[in-house]
Write an enzyme that holds these catalytic residues in place. Structure first.
Site, PDB file in Angstrom:
ATOM      1  N   SER A 167       0.839  -1.245  -0.114  1.00  0.00           N
ATOM      2  CA  SER A 167      -0.068  -0.060  -0.084  1.00  0.00           C
ATOM      3  C   SER A 167       1.014   1.298   0.103  1.00  0.00           C
ATOM      4  O   SER A 167       2.325   1.314   0.260  1.00  0.00           O
ATOM      5  CB  SER A 167      -1.022  -0.050   1.304  1.00  0.00           C
ATOM      6  OG  SER A 167      -1.448   1.280   1.424  1.00  0.00           O
ATOM      7  N   TYR A 180      -2.117  -1.301  10.600  1.00  0.00           N
ATOM      8  CA  TYR A 180      -2.074  -1.298   9.143  1.00  0.00           C
ATOM      9  C   TYR A 180      -0.602  -1.143   8.596  1.00  0.00           C
ATOM     10  O   TYR A 180       0.098  -1.574   7.770  1.00  0.00           O
ATOM     11  CB  TYR A 180      -3.194  -0.665   8.231  1.00  0.00           C
ATOM     12  CG  TYR A 180      -3.505  -1.001   7.080  1.00  0.00           C
ATOM     13  CD1 TYR A 180      -4.286  -2.139   6.738  1.00  0.00           C
ATOM     14  CD2 TYR A 180      -2.704   0.098   6.042  1.00  0.00           C
ATOM     15  CE1 TYR A 180      -4.353  -2.218   5.346  1.00  0.00           C
ATOM     16  CE2 TYR A 180      -3.045  -0.295   4.725  1.00  0.00           C
ATOM     17  CZ  TYR A 180      -3.859  -1.148   4.362  1.00  0.00           C
ATOM     18  OH  TYR A 180      -4.053  -1.449   2.858  1.00  0.00           O
TER      19      TYR A 180
END
Length: 286
Positions: A167, A180
């Site tokens: 990401s 995350y």
């Protein structure tokens, strides 16, 4: 997309997917895709089946796995698809799905895509959520690689690849997503470690994108709005698309195409590195 708060994940279309002519994209070769029941994982399972591979989809969502099977069949894919109910936090389940994939043919590819999100500050972050998130998004990819690598190395030429879903949050940090961000930064290390041990034929790579219009993202918009005390419209326009130069979210199929390319022979020099398709998030600012 930025003009409306009513968002839903787009329906997959046959025209969305990249097709590549590749000598390894045959039904005798197998790819495992985690998180295959929805979103990017579902789109990647469809994409690889359309490219002729036998795909084993791993997910805890049995109904979603069946939906993915229906998608593959509706597109009359050249490859096969098999869904396997898998709890990625359970080592025995991970071992079992890799063994099941190896029984379907020659295991060469793994796409570690399964993920989750929880929005909270470090100080307020529930440790049980931290453990669950990192188990799914970091420990499980490590265990999946551990189980799959011997199968890839045992092929006649050792050619294969493990692709990890990273990401923009594997490149930088924003507030309220600490677990995350920790997991995605860890995946960078795992990707490089796979490449270091792969002797050039077994490759490791990651895929990093900005915001993708998935069911997870639709839920995240609501969570972020609540956490920051702003409207969903403000989340979309200011938080999610504010820093990007490309003013639209990616689709799951567009991300799936990056995995298709990354697994292909066209990407043989992609090793230990990241495919960053982020619309300008990480390298531009106002």
């Amino acid at each position: 997309m930025a003009g409306s708060t009513e968002l839903s994940a787009p329906e997959l279309s046959d025209d969305d997917f990249l097709r590549l002519d590749d000598p390894y994209f045959e039904s005798e070769n197998v790819a495992i895709v985690t998180g295959a029941a929805s979103g990017i994982g579902q789109a990647t399972a469809v994409a690889l089946a359309l490219n002729g591979l036998t795909v084993v989809g791993a997910d805890i969502d049995v109904d979603g796995l069946a939906e993915t099977s229906d998608r593959v069949e509706s597109f009359d894919a050249a490859g096969e698809y098999h869904g396997v109910e898998t709890d990625l936090t359970d080592d025995e389940d991970v071992e079992a799905v890799v063994a099941a994939a190896a029984e379907e043919g020659t295991l060469r590819y793994v796409a570690n895509i399964a993920g989750m999100q929880h929005i909270a500050s470090i100080a307020a972050f529930p440790m049980e959520k931290y453990d669950l998130l990192t188990d799914i998004m970091l420990r499980s990819p490590f265990k999946m690689a551990q189980e799959a690598i011997p199968h890839i190395e045992a092929t006649d030429d050792g050619v294969g690849a493990i692709g990890n879903m990273s990401s923009v949050h594997g490149h930088y940090a924003t507030k309220d997503k600490p677990a995350y961000i920790t997991a995605k930064h860890g995946l960078t290390g795992l990707t490089r470690a796979i490449a270091a041990e792969g002797n050039g034929t077994l490759r490791g790579f990651s895929v990093s994108v900005g915001y993708v219009l998935t069911p997870l993202m639709v839920n995240q918009i609501e969570d972020t709005a609540e956490e920051r005390g702003i409207s969903k419209q403000e989340v979309i326009e200011d938080v999610m698309l504010g820093q990007a130069r490309t003013k639209e979210m990616m689709t799951p199929a567009e991300v799936a195409n990056l995995f298709t390319f990354g697994f292909s022979s066209h990407a043989k020099h992609l090793n230990g590195a990241d495919l960053l398709f982020d619309g300008g998030y990480t390298h531009t600012y106002e």
